[in-house]
Design an enzyme around this catalytic site. Structure first.
Site, PDB file in Angstrom:
ATOM      1  N   LYS A  22       0.850  -1.253  -0.035  1.00  0.00           N
ATOM      2  CA  LYS A  22       0.162   0.005   0.155  1.00  0.00           C
ATOM      3  C   LYS A  22       0.820   1.241   0.047  1.00  0.00           C
ATOM      4  O   LYS A  22       0.581   2.241  -0.727  1.00  0.00           O
ATOM      5  CB  LYS A  22      -0.857  -0.005   1.258  1.00  0.00           C
ATOM      6  CG  LYS A  22      -1.983  -1.015   1.334  1.00  0.00           C
ATOM      7  CD  LYS A  22      -2.705  -0.976   2.341  1.00  0.00           C
ATOM      8  CE  LYS A  22      -3.805  -2.098   2.411  1.00  0.00           C
ATOM      9  NZ  LYS A  22      -4.704  -2.087   3.725  1.00  0.00           N
ATOM     10  N   GLN A  81      -5.506  -1.030   9.746  1.00  0.00           N
ATOM     11  CA  GLN A  81      -4.835  -2.518   9.454  1.00  0.00           C
ATOM     12  C   GLN A  81      -5.876  -3.252  10.251  1.00  0.00           C
ATOM     13  O   GLN A  81      -5.624  -3.399  11.540  1.00  0.00           O
ATOM     14  CB  GLN A  81      -3.447  -2.422   9.568  1.00  0.00           C
ATOM     15  CG  GLN A  81      -3.025  -3.968   9.148  1.00  0.00           C
ATOM     16  CD  GLN A  81      -3.062  -4.102   7.620  1.00  0.00           C
ATOM     17  OE1 GLN A  81      -2.951  -3.237   6.758  1.00  0.00           O
ATOM     18  NE2 GLN A  81      -3.675  -5.347   7.414  1.00  0.00           N
ATOM     19  N   ASP A  95     -11.308   1.883   3.563  1.00  0.00           N
ATOM     20  CA  ASP A  95     -11.811   0.630   3.053  1.00  0.00           C
ATOM     21  C   ASP A  95     -13.409   0.667   3.085  1.00  0.00           C
ATOM     22  O   ASP A  95     -13.897  -0.310   2.306  1.00  0.00           O
ATOM     23  CB  ASP A  95     -11.381  -0.667   4.146  1.00  0.00           C
ATOM     24  CG  ASP A  95      -9.933  -0.855   3.914  1.00  0.00           C
ATOM     25  OD1 ASP A  95      -9.544  -0.920   2.756  1.00  0.00           O
ATOM     26  OD2 ASP A  95      -9.132  -1.198   5.066  1.00  0.00           O
TER      27      ASP A  95
END
Length: 101
Positions: A9, A53, A76
Site C-alpha cells: 500500500k 490495518q 476501506d
C-alpha cells in the site's frame, strides 16, 4: 499485522504521489490510545483518508474502532454508514479504492 500488505500500500501511494502518515501503535496499546489517534486523523483537514490495518489485536473492539473512523475518510469502506450505503440500491456510498496488489 501484515507488514507485506502495508508495504504494498505504501509503495502504491508513493507511486501515484499520495502522501502517507503512519501511526504505528504497539500491539498492546489501549483502545483509548487507538481511538485518540483515529480522532486526531478525523479532525485533521490535511488527512483525506484513514486506513485501519485489520485484524486488530483481540483486546480491541474492531467494530467500535471502525465506527469512529469518519465515513468520509474511511479508505476501506468499513464504516457502518458506508457498508449500508453499499448494500442499499440507489444510495451514494463513498467510493473506495483498494490496491490490486
Amino acid at each position: 499485522m501484515n507488514v507485506l500488505y502495508i508495504n504494498i500500500k505504501l509503495r502504491a501511494c508513493e507511486k501515484v504521489g499520495i502522501a502517507t502518515v503512519i501511526a504505528e501503535l504497539p500491539e498492546n496499546c489501549t483502545e483509548s490510545e487507538l481511538l485518540d489517534v483515529v480522532s486526531r486523523f478525523n479532525e485533521d483537514p490535511s488527512v483525506h483518508g484513514i486506513f485501519v490495518q485489520l485484524p486488530l489485536p483481540q483486546h480491541l473492539d474492531e467494530e467500535k474502532i471502525m465506527t469512529v473512523v469518519s465515513p468520509e475518510k474511511d479508505v476501506d469502506g468499513f464504516h457502518p454508514i458506508n457498508m449500508g450505503n453499499l448494500a442499499i440500491k440507489g444510495r451514494q456510498p463513498v467510493l473506495v479504492c483498494v490496491s490490486n496488489g
